[in-house]
Scaffold this active site. Structure first.
Site, PDB file in Angstrom:
ATOM      1  N   SER A 145       0.843  -1.189   0.000  1.00 44.12           N
ATOM      2  CA  SER A 145       0.000   0.000   0.000  1.00 44.12           C
ATOM      3  C   SER A 145       0.884   1.246   0.000  1.00 44.12           C
ATOM      4  CB  SER A 145      -0.879   0.020   1.256  1.00 44.12           C
ATOM      5  OG  SER A 145      -1.535   1.275   1.367  1.00 44.12           O
ATOM      6  N   TYR A 159      -1.717  -0.449  10.255  1.00 41.14           N
ATOM      7  CA  TYR A 159      -1.894  -0.981   8.898  1.00 41.14           C
ATOM      8  C   TYR A 159      -0.691  -0.600   8.036  1.00 41.14           C
ATOM      9  CZ  TYR A 159      -3.752  -1.058   4.071  1.00 41.14           C
ATOM     10  OH  TYR A 159      -3.922  -1.263   2.723  1.00 41.14           O
TER      11      TYR A 159
HETATM   12  P1  NAP Z   1     -11.687  -5.367  -0.202  1.00 43.72           P
HETATM   13  O1  NAP Z   1     -12.523  -4.907  -1.332  1.00 43.72           O
HETATM   14  O2  NAP Z   1     -12.093  -5.087   1.201  1.00 43.72           O
HETATM   15  O3  NAP Z   1     -11.423  -6.926  -0.384  1.00 43.72           O
HETATM   16  C1  NAP Z   1     -10.615  -7.604   0.544  1.00 43.72           C
HETATM   17  C2  NAP Z   1     -10.455  -9.032   0.101  1.00 43.72           C
HETATM   18  O4  NAP Z   1      -9.573  -9.679   1.038  1.00 43.72           O
HETATM   19  C3  NAP Z   1     -11.766  -9.798   0.109  1.00 43.72           C
HETATM   20  O5  NAP Z   1     -11.800 -10.611  -1.043  1.00 43.72           O
HETATM   21  C4  NAP Z   1     -11.679 -10.645   1.363  1.00 43.72           C
HETATM   22  O6  NAP Z   1     -12.324 -11.901   1.282  1.00 43.72           O
HETATM   23  C5  NAP Z   1     -10.182 -10.880   1.466  1.00 43.72           C
HETATM   24  N1  NAP Z   1      -9.751 -11.239   2.817  1.00 43.72           N
HETATM   25  C6  NAP Z   1      -9.839 -10.485   3.935  1.00 43.72           C
HETATM   26  N2  NAP Z   1      -9.354 -11.182   4.990  1.00 43.72           N
HETATM   27  C7  NAP Z   1      -8.982 -12.386   4.503  1.00 43.72           C
HETATM   28  C8  NAP Z   1      -8.414 -13.545   5.083  1.00 43.72           C
HETATM   29  N3  NAP Z   1      -8.138 -13.606   6.399  1.00 43.72           N
HETATM   30  N4  NAP Z   1      -8.161 -14.602   4.293  1.00 43.72           N
HETATM   31  C9  NAP Z   1      -8.444 -14.562   2.964  1.00 43.72           C
HETATM   32  N5  NAP Z   1      -8.981 -13.500   2.358  1.00 43.72           N
HETATM   33  C10 NAP Z   1      -9.247 -12.428   3.123  1.00 43.72           C
HETATM   34  O7  NAP Z   1     -10.193  -4.774  -0.305  1.00 43.72           O
HETATM   35  P2  NAP Z   1      -9.339  -4.171  -1.526  1.00 43.72           P
HETATM   36  O8  NAP Z   1      -9.436  -2.703  -1.440  1.00 43.72           O
HETATM   37  O9  NAP Z   1      -9.626  -4.873  -2.784  1.00 43.72           O
HETATM   38  O10 NAP Z   1      -7.890  -4.542  -0.992  1.00 43.72           O
HETATM   39  C11 NAP Z   1      -7.093  -5.587  -1.527  1.00 43.72           C
HETATM   40  C12 NAP Z   1      -5.659  -5.346  -1.094  1.00 43.72           C
HETATM   41  O11 NAP Z   1      -5.241  -4.064  -1.549  1.00 43.72           O
HETATM   42  C13 NAP Z   1      -5.447  -5.347   0.418  1.00 43.72           C
HETATM   43  O12 NAP Z   1      -4.242  -6.002   0.724  1.00 43.72           O
HETATM   44  C14 NAP Z   1      -5.362  -3.869   0.762  1.00 43.72           C
HETATM   45  O13 NAP Z   1      -4.616  -3.647   1.924  1.00 43.72           O
HETATM   46  C15 NAP Z   1      -4.669  -3.360  -0.474  1.00 43.72           C
HETATM   47  N6  NAP Z   1      -4.860  -1.911  -0.703  1.00 43.72           N
HETATM   48  C16 NAP Z   1      -6.083  -1.387  -0.963  1.00 43.72           C
HETATM   49  C17 NAP Z   1      -6.209  -0.016  -1.175  1.00 43.72           C
HETATM   50  C18 NAP Z   1      -7.526   0.636  -1.461  1.00 43.72           C
HETATM   51  O14 NAP Z   1      -7.593   1.873  -1.416  1.00 43.72           O
HETATM   52  N7  NAP Z   1      -8.574  -0.092  -1.782  1.00 43.72           N
HETATM   53  C19 NAP Z   1      -5.073   0.794  -1.108  1.00 43.72           C
HETATM   54  C20 NAP Z   1      -3.847   0.219  -0.858  1.00 43.72           C
HETATM   55  C21 NAP Z   1      -3.739  -1.133  -0.645  1.00 43.72           C
HETATM   56  P3  NAP Z   1     -13.937 -12.073   1.530  1.00 43.72           P
HETATM   57  O15 NAP Z   1     -14.578 -11.535   0.281  1.00 43.72           O
HETATM   58  O16 NAP Z   1     -14.134 -13.522   1.738  1.00 43.72           O
HETATM   59  O17 NAP Z   1     -14.257 -11.232   2.738  1.00 43.72           O
END
Ligand code: NAP
Length: 250
Positions: A145, A159
């Site tokens: 991130s 985080y």
């Molecule tokens: P999201 O829409 O909240 O989706 C999170 C995903 O992670 C979901 O598919 C969830 O599965 C899965 N997950 C959560 N806990 C888990 C576990 N213990 N075991 C297996 N799967 C798990 O998040 P996102 O924004 O797409 O984020 C994806 C990645 O990008 C993360 O690592 C986040 O830190 C990183 N990121 C996001 C942003 C942003 O602005 N969105 C920015 C920087 C970094 P379920 O569907 O089963 O709940």
């Protein structure tokens, strides 16, 4: 479909993971779509890939649970074949709050999922990909991130620290397995429009903070997926140990 392109996308049912799973499938990867709780979302991604002529499999596992991760990898071995790609995407945030208001349970959850989950899945992937172990090599992309660089003060320094660990791990593992046919990179997304912000208690966070982004807008999950799938691909054959910012210049 390419027999040696098998990728696991953790957290592949929603957000950046779902966009990555779809984009990888369009690029000829057979895709294991991991989920933790939301089976319906993972099934939807898998059905979409299959409807488009691709191969995909939904696999449940909490990435922080070693026994579940081992079972997930064995299932992928049996049903999709030997892994050559891993996207360590599963990750969580916590409600925005300054450090003084945090408890240890919050930190443990963040580090268990964001760091231990990443290490565990990478370990299982290396065991299968390493040419020193009879594997065919492969690519690992860790989803870090921009917070690792910015620190996320007042919101979630914990985080940010967990993603800093992901960056350090990416650098170390890339060097460790470079001679074993495995490339290891990370992407560092900025503000991307997914459900993660609602899970941290701020569903409108991307729109609220867009003015702080030099490009003037948040990013889309598909814009991160493009970079991830490129890093997995042969086109990135000499790219390893990179931390690729996808932040609209923030
Ligand atoms: P999201 O829409 O909240 O989706 C999170 C995903 O992670 C979901 O598919 C969830 O599965 C899965 N997950 C959560 N806990 C888990 C576990 N213990 N075991 C297996 N799967 C798990 O998040 P996102 O924004 O797409 O984020 C994806 C990645 O990008 C993360 O690592 C986040 O830190 C990183 N990121 C996001 C942003 C942003 O602005 N969105 C920015 C920087 C970094 P379920 O569907 O089963 O709940």
């Amino acid at each position: 479909m390419d027999a040696d392109k098998v990728v696991l996308v953790t957290g592949g049912g929603r957000g950046i993971g779902a966009a990555t799973a779809r984009r990888a499938a369009a690029d000829g990867w057979r895709v294991a779509v991991n989920y933790s709780a939301n089976m319906h979302a993972a099934d939807e991604v898998v059905n979409g890939i299959r409807a488009a002529g691709g191969t995909a499999l939904a696999v449940q596992a909490d990435v922080a649970d070693e026994a579940q991760v081992l079972r997930m990898f064995e299932r992928i071995d049996g049903e999709l074949g030997r892994l050559t790609g891993l996207v360590n995407n599963a990750g969580v945030v916590a409600p925005g709050a300054p450090l003084a208001a945090h408890d240890v349970a919050r930190w443990r959850r963040l580090f268990d999922i964001n760091v231990i989950g990443t290490l565990l899945c990478a370990r299982e992937a290396v065991r299968r990909m390493s040419t020193a172990r009879g594997g065919a090599g492969g690519g690992i992309v860790n989803v870090s991130s921009g917070a690792a660089r910015l620190g996320a003060p007042g919101e979630y320094v914990d985080y940010a620290a967990s993603k800093g660990a992901v960056d350090a791990f990416t650098i170390g593992l890339a060097k460790e397995v470079a001679a074993e046919g495995i490339r290891v990179n990370a992407v560092r997304p900025g503000l991307i429009d997914t459900e993660i912000h609602a899970s941290g208690g701020r569903p409108g966070r991307v729109a609220q903070l867009a003015h702080q982004i030099p490009m003037g807008r948040g990013g889309a999950a598909g814009e991160v997926a493009e970079a991830i799938v490129w890093l997995l691909s042969e086109q990135a054959s000499y790219t390893t140990m990179s931390l690729l910012d996808i932040t609209g210049a923030r």
